[in-house]
Design a protein around this motif. Structure first.
Motif, PDB file in Angstrom:
ATOM      1  N   GLY A 226       1.081  -1.174  -0.043  1.00  0.00           N
ATOM      2  CA  GLY A 226      -0.201  -0.020   0.150  1.00  0.00           C
ATOM      3  C   GLY A 226       0.675   1.270   0.016  1.00  0.00           C
ATOM      4  O   GLY A 226       0.385   2.401   0.460  1.00  0.00           O
ATOM      5  N   MET A 227       2.277   1.177  -0.305  1.00  0.00           N
ATOM      6  CA  MET A 227       2.957   2.340  -0.489  1.00  0.00           C
ATOM      7  C   MET A 227       3.237   2.906  -2.053  1.00  0.00           C
ATOM      8  O   MET A 227       2.504   1.899  -2.971  1.00  0.00           O
ATOM      9  CB  MET A 227       4.239   2.025   0.141  1.00  0.00           C
ATOM     10  N   VAL A 228       3.687   3.954  -2.166  1.00  0.00           N
ATOM     11  CA  VAL A 228       3.998   4.460  -3.279  1.00  0.00           C
ATOM     12  C   VAL A 228       5.329   4.140  -3.498  1.00  0.00           C
ATOM     13  O   VAL A 228       6.243   4.870  -2.743  1.00  0.00           O
ATOM     14  CB  VAL A 228       3.293   5.550  -3.922  1.00  0.00           C
ATOM     15  N   ARG A 229       5.978   3.547  -4.461  1.00  0.00           N
ATOM     16  CA  ARG A 229       7.385   3.310  -4.892  1.00  0.00           C
ATOM     17  C   ARG A 229       7.879   4.323  -5.992  1.00  0.00           C
ATOM     18  O   ARG A 229       7.425   4.016  -7.040  1.00  0.00           O
ATOM     19  CB  ARG A 229       7.848   1.809  -4.971  1.00  0.00           C
ATOM     20  N   LEU A 230       9.193   5.035  -5.625  1.00  0.00           N
ATOM     21  CA  LEU A 230       9.684   5.515  -6.889  1.00  0.00           C
ATOM     22  C   LEU A 230      10.691   4.811  -6.802  1.00  0.00           C
ATOM     23  O   LEU A 230      11.705   4.581  -5.926  1.00  0.00           O
ATOM     24  CB  LEU A 230      10.000   7.146  -6.517  1.00  0.00           C
ATOM     25  N   PHE A 231      11.212   4.409  -8.090  1.00  0.00           N
ATOM     26  CA  PHE A 231      12.372   3.362  -8.122  1.00  0.00           C
ATOM     27  C   PHE A 231      13.286   3.888  -9.261  1.00  0.00           C
ATOM     28  O   PHE A 231      12.895   4.044 -10.393  1.00  0.00           O
ATOM     29  CB  PHE A 231      11.977   1.918  -8.747  1.00  0.00           C
ATOM     30  N   ILE A 232      14.523   4.314  -8.684  1.00  0.00           N
ATOM     31  CA  ILE A 232      15.461   4.865  -9.594  1.00  0.00           C
ATOM     32  C   ILE A 232      16.518   3.978 -10.048  1.00  0.00           C
ATOM     33  O   ILE A 232      17.229   3.401  -9.115  1.00  0.00           O
ATOM     34  CB  ILE A 232      16.140   6.346  -9.013  1.00  0.00           C
ATOM     35  N   GLU A 233      16.883   3.702 -11.308  1.00  0.00           N
ATOM     36  CA  GLU A 233      18.013   2.965 -11.443  1.00  0.00           C
ATOM     37  C   GLU A 233      18.654   3.347 -12.610  1.00  0.00           C
ATOM     38  O   GLU A 233      18.282   4.007 -13.463  1.00  0.00           O
ATOM     39  CB  GLU A 233      17.271   1.770 -12.115  1.00  0.00           C
ATOM     40  N   GLY A 234      20.075   3.488 -12.643  1.00  0.00           N
ATOM     41  CA  GLY A 234      21.193   3.758 -13.441  1.00  0.00           C
ATOM     42  C   GLY A 234      22.450   3.570 -13.000  1.00  0.00           C
ATOM     43  O   GLY A 234      23.091   3.595 -11.756  1.00  0.00           O
ATOM     44  N   ASP A 235      23.383   3.512 -13.936  1.00  0.00           N
ATOM     45  CA  ASP A 235      24.678   3.023 -13.793  1.00  0.00           C
ATOM     46  C   ASP A 235      25.140   2.187 -12.474  1.00  0.00           C
ATOM     47  O   ASP A 235      25.907   2.646 -11.707  1.00  0.00           O
ATOM     48  CB  ASP A 235      25.497   4.599 -13.819  1.00  0.00           C
ATOM     49  N   GLY A 236      24.535   1.039 -12.697  1.00  0.00           N
ATOM     50  CA  GLY A 236      24.826   0.403 -11.597  1.00  0.00           C
ATOM     51  C   GLY A 236      24.207   0.345 -10.062  1.00  0.00           C
ATOM     52  O   GLY A 236      24.815  -0.072  -9.074  1.00  0.00           O
ATOM     53  N   ILE A 237      23.324   1.237 -10.107  1.00  0.00           N
ATOM     54  CA  ILE A 237      22.714   1.559  -8.707  1.00  0.00           C
ATOM     55  C   ILE A 237      21.332   1.422  -8.960  1.00  0.00           C
ATOM     56  O   ILE A 237      20.714   1.925  -9.826  1.00  0.00           O
ATOM     57  CB  ILE A 237      23.265   3.118  -8.207  1.00  0.00           C
ATOM     58  N   GLU A 238      20.711   0.959  -7.621  1.00  0.00           N
ATOM     59  CA  GLU A 238      18.975   0.796  -7.644  1.00  0.00           C
ATOM     60  C   GLU A 238      18.622   1.607  -6.512  1.00  0.00           C
ATOM     61  O   GLU A 238      19.116   1.454  -5.471  1.00  0.00           O
ATOM     62  CB  GLU A 238      18.531  -0.651  -7.780  1.00  0.00           C
ATOM     63  N   ILE A 239      17.697   2.637  -6.314  1.00  0.00           N
ATOM     64  CA  ILE A 239      17.241   3.222  -5.334  1.00  0.00           C
ATOM     65  C   ILE A 239      15.654   3.190  -5.197  1.00  0.00           C
ATOM     66  O   ILE A 239      15.067   3.882  -5.974  1.00  0.00           O
ATOM     67  CB  ILE A 239      17.653   4.900  -5.193  1.00  0.00           C
ATOM     68  N   PRO A 240      15.081   2.395  -4.541  1.00  0.00           N
ATOM     69  CA  PRO A 240      13.974   2.330  -4.112  1.00  0.00           C
ATOM     70  C   PRO A 240      13.548   3.431  -3.095  1.00  0.00           C
ATOM     71  O   PRO A 240      13.992   3.320  -1.973  1.00  0.00           O
ATOM     72  CB  PRO A 240      13.464   0.900  -3.569  1.00  0.00           C
ATOM     73  N   MET A 241      12.488   4.180  -3.437  1.00  0.00           N
ATOM     74  CA  MET A 241      11.923   5.094  -2.447  1.00  0.00           C
ATOM     75  C   MET A 241      10.461   4.901  -2.150  1.00  0.00           C
ATOM     76  O   MET A 241       9.825   5.132  -3.098  1.00  0.00           O
ATOM     77  CB  MET A 241      12.517   6.684  -2.796  1.00  0.00           C
ATOM     78  N   ASP A 242      10.111   4.298  -1.035  1.00  0.00           N
ATOM     79  CA  ASP A 242       8.702   4.328  -0.697  1.00  0.00           C
ATOM     80  C   ASP A 242       8.051   5.464   0.185  1.00  0.00           C
ATOM     81  O   ASP A 242       8.491   6.043   1.169  1.00  0.00           O
ATOM     82  CB  ASP A 242       8.267   3.075   0.011  1.00  0.00           C
ATOM     83  N   PHE A 243       6.752   5.978  -0.079  1.00  0.00           N
ATOM     84  CA  PHE A 243       6.242   6.810   0.554  1.00  0.00           C
ATOM     85  C   PHE A 243       4.597   6.502   0.729  1.00  0.00           C
ATOM     86  O   PHE A 243       4.183   5.458  -0.152  1.00  0.00           O
ATOM     87  CB  PHE A 243       6.154   8.225  -0.558  1.00  0.00           C
ATOM     88  N   THR A 244       4.000   7.124   1.748  1.00  0.00           N
ATOM     89  CA  THR A 244       2.734   6.943   2.180  1.00  0.00           C
ATOM     90  C   THR A 244       2.020   7.388   0.886  1.00  0.00           C
ATOM     91  O   THR A 244       2.410   8.393   0.167  1.00  0.00           O
ATOM     92  CB  THR A 244       2.044   7.273   3.405  1.00  0.00           C
ATOM     93  N   PRO A 245       0.582   7.133   0.600  1.00  0.00           N
ATOM     94  CA  PRO A 245      -0.088   7.761  -0.307  1.00  0.00           C
ATOM     95  C   PRO A 245      -0.341   9.332  -0.241  1.00  0.00           C
ATOM     96  O   PRO A 245      -0.223  10.082  -0.967  1.00  0.00           O
ATOM     97  CB  PRO A 245      -1.541   7.066  -0.195  1.00  0.00           C
ATOM     98  N   ASP A 246      -0.264   9.670   1.212  1.00  0.00           N
ATOM     99  CA  ASP A 246      -0.425  11.021   1.722  1.00  0.00           C
ATOM    100  C   ASP A 246       0.891  11.673   1.045  1.00  0.00           C
ATOM    101  O   ASP A 246       0.716  13.096   0.705  1.00  0.00           O
ATOM    102  CB  ASP A 246      -0.744  11.415   3.075  1.00  0.00           C
ATOM    103  N   GLU A 247       2.126  11.073   1.332  1.00  0.00           N
ATOM    104  CA  GLU A 247       3.356  11.728   1.009  1.00  0.00           C
ATOM    105  C   GLU A 247       3.546  11.819  -0.659  1.00  0.00           C
ATOM    106  O   GLU A 247       4.231  12.850  -0.812  1.00  0.00           O
ATOM    107  CB  GLU A 247       4.441  10.686   1.821  1.00  0.00           C
TER     108      GLU A 247
END
Length: 66
Positions: free
Chosen positions: A21-42
């Motif tokens: 039930g979170m919203v994920r921004l997933f950034i991927e590039g040049d050998g790195i993966e960054i998952p960022m989870d936020f509540t729906p309100d955030e």
């Protein structure tokens, strides 16, 4: 490095809901993966900030990168 400094880096951005039930921004590039989870309100607040920034960019001429 600030928000106005250009860099020659490519990355992919994926946005979607998670099974928890979170919203994920997933950034991927040049050998790195960054998952960022936020509540729906955030996530809603972030979306409002993105829309406001787009409006300000459009008002300033929306200059395109070369």
């Amino acid at each position: 490095m600030g928000i106005n400094d250009e860099r020659d880096i490519e990355a992919n951005l994926q946005i979607g809901p998670t099974e928890l039930g979170m919203v994920r921004l997933f950034i991927e590039g040049d050998g790195i993966e960054i998952p960022m989870d936020f509540t729906p309100d955030e996530a809603h607040e972030i979306a409002e900030e993105i829309m406001a920034a787009a409006t300000r960019a459009r008002q300033s001429g929306g200059k395109k990168r070369r």
